[in-house]
Design an enzyme around this catalytic site. Sequence first.
Site, short mmCIF file in Angstrom:
data_model
loop_
_atom_site.label_atom_id
_atom_site.label_comp_id
_atom_site.label_asym_id
_atom_site.label_seq_id
_atom_site.Cartn_x
_atom_site.Cartn_y
_atom_site.Cartn_z
CE LYS A 14 -2.21 -1.22 3.86
NZ LYS A 14 -1.49 -2.69 3.97
NE ARG A 90 -5.43 -1.78 9.41
CZ ARG A 90 -4.47 -1.09 8.57
NH1 ARG A 90 -4.49 -0.01 8.24
NH2 ARG A 90 -3.16 -1.98 8.55
NE ARG A 135 5.11 -0.62 10.59
CZ ARG A 135 4.22 -0.73 9.68
NH1 ARG A 135 4.51 -0.08 8.42
NH2 ARG A 135 3.28 -1.26 9.86
NE ARG A 146 1.47 -5.61 10.94
CZ ARG A 146 2.32 -5.23 10.39
NH1 ARG A 146 3.54 -5.82 10.68
NH2 ARG A 146 2.47 -4.52 9.24
P1 AP5 Z 1 4.60 -1.47 1.94
O1 AP5 Z 1 4.56 -0.69 0.90
O2 AP5 Z 1 5.35 -0.95 3.27
O3 AP5 Z 1 3.26 -2.37 2.32
P2 AP5 Z 1 2.21 -1.83 3.04
O4 AP5 Z 1 1.04 -2.53 2.66
O5 AP5 Z 1 1.97 -0.40 3.21
O6 AP5 Z 1 2.46 -2.70 4.58
P3 AP5 Z 1 2.22 -2.06 6.10
O7 AP5 Z 1 2.90 -3.00 7.01
O8 AP5 Z 1 2.42 -0.54 6.22
O9 AP5 Z 1 0.60 -2.25 6.11
P4 AP5 Z 1 -0.21 -2.42 7.56
O10 AP5 Z 1 -1.49 -2.24 6.97
O11 AP5 Z 1 0.00 -3.47 8.35
O12 AP5 Z 1 0.15 -1.22 8.29
P5 AP5 Z 1 -0.16 0.13 8.68
O13 AP5 Z 1 0.93 1.33 8.65
O14 AP5 Z 1 -1.29 0.69 7.84
O15 AP5 Z 1 5.69 -2.87 1.46
C1 AP5 Z 1 5.83 -3.75 2.62
C2 AP5 Z 1 7.60 -4.31 2.30
O16 AP5 Z 1 7.47 -4.88 1.19
C3 AP5 Z 1 8.58 -2.93 2.09
O17 AP5 Z 1 9.48 -3.18 2.65
C4 AP5 Z 1 8.60 -2.86 0.44
O18 AP5 Z 1 9.57 -2.08 0.23
C5 AP5 Z 1 8.27 -4.27 0.28
N1 AP5 Z 1 7.71 -4.30 -0.92
C6 AP5 Z 1 6.59 -3.59 -1.55
N2 AP5 Z 1 6.02 -4.01 -2.91
C7 AP5 Z 1 7.02 -5.01 -3.22
C8 AP5 Z 1 6.87 -5.88 -4.52
N3 AP5 Z 1 6.05 -5.66 -5.22
N4 AP5 Z 1 8.01 -6.84 -4.48
C9 AP5 Z 1 8.68 -7.08 -3.54
N5 AP5 Z 1 8.94 -6.27 -2.05
C10 AP5 Z 1 7.90 -5.18 -2.09
O19 AP5 Z 1 -1.02 -0.02 9.79
C11 AP5 Z 1 0.03 -0.46 11.08
C12 AP5 Z 1 -1.28 -0.76 12.34
O20 AP5 Z 1 -1.66 0.76 12.72
C13 AP5 Z 1 -2.25 -1.54 12.28
O21 AP5 Z 1 -1.87 -2.81 12.39
C14 AP5 Z 1 -3.13 -0.59 13.45
O22 AP5 Z 1 -2.86 -1.18 14.44
C15 AP5 Z 1 -3.04 0.69 13.15
N6 AP5 Z 1 -3.82 1.20 12.20
C16 AP5 Z 1 -3.53 1.78 11.10
N7 AP5 Z 1 -4.36 2.33 10.39
C17 AP5 Z 1 -5.64 2.06 10.89
C18 AP5 Z 1 -7.39 2.25 11.06
N8 AP5 Z 1 -8.00 2.48 9.68
N9 AP5 Z 1 -7.90 1.54 11.99
C19 AP5 Z 1 -7.36 1.15 12.89
N10 AP5 Z 1 -5.89 0.88 13.22
C20 AP5 Z 1 -5.19 1.22 12.31
MG MG Z 2 2.17 1.10 4.87
#
Ligand code: AP5
Ligand code: MG
Length: 191
Positions: A14, A90, A135, A146
């Site tokens: 994402k 979410r 993280r 997760r």
């Molecule tokens: P990356 O692009 O970082 O993936 P991502 O989908 O953004 O992963 P996140 O870990 O950020 O998702 P998440 O939903 O768990 O976390 P969030 O911050 O939203 O890519 C991942 C890795 O892969 C990177 O190293 C990248 O370089 C690599 N990569 C990318 N594309 C690739 C490819 N094609 N091939 C190979 N490698 C690749 O949320 C974190 C926490 O915050 C949640 O668990 C929750 O506790 C809280 N939170 C956030 N939003 C909410 C909400 N709306 N409601 C309630 N709680 C929330």
């Molecule tokens: Mg992210």
Amino acid sequence: MLNVIICGAPGCGKGTQSDLIVNKYQLKHLSTGDLLRKEMADKTELGQIAEGYISKGQLVPDQMIIDILAKNIEAFGNDINGIILDGFPRTVAQAEALESMMAKNNKTINVLVDLSVEKDELIDRLIKRGQTSGRSDDNLETITKRLEVYQTQTAPVSDFYRNLNKYAAIDGMGTIDEIFGRISAVLDSNL
Ligand code: AP5
Ligand code: MG
């Protein structure tokens, strides 16, 4: 205006794809995860509450997130090309709150882009990122939680937008450029 939601399991790309989308379509990026991590880094009260949930792989309570989101969307003003929402909504409750917020402002979500990636690949990407990200949720135990929370609480959001005919499933396997090409085709058809 082009208002897009990018969703999918933890590690699906994402954040990576949002950066490319922002660049090409000149949209404002709003990642609730990034906003919460900033609050945590600044050691605000909100950040301290959020930390407890995030480090366990649980979702932060809906109302807290809806308030943060509303505040940040308002701050963008009206003179923008659109917004990309990353990691929000979410839960179905968040989706309902977003829809009423948009309707109140005479705006609409154009499309939800749902990135699908195989589970082993998600875990590989996150474990690898965990070696440098700092993280608190990039460890195997929390990643597993997760992924579980995603299936039970977030996957239903896809059905919500499918029912509104605003849903695009995207294959999130492959190179970053290949995936961006697939997303661009969907966004171009919504311009
Ligand atoms: P990356 O692009 O970082 O993936 P991502 O989908 O953004 O992963 P996140 O870990 O950020 O998702 P998440 O939903 O768990 O976390 P969030 O911050 O939203 O890519 C991942 C890795 O892969 C990177 O190293 C990248 O370089 C690599 N990569 C990318 N594309 C690739 C490819 N094609 N091939 C190979 N490698 C690749 O949320 C974190 C926490 O915050 C949640 O668990 C929750 O506790 C809280 N939170 C956030 N939003 C909410 C909400 N709306 N409601 C309630 N709680 C929330
Ligand atoms: Mg992210």
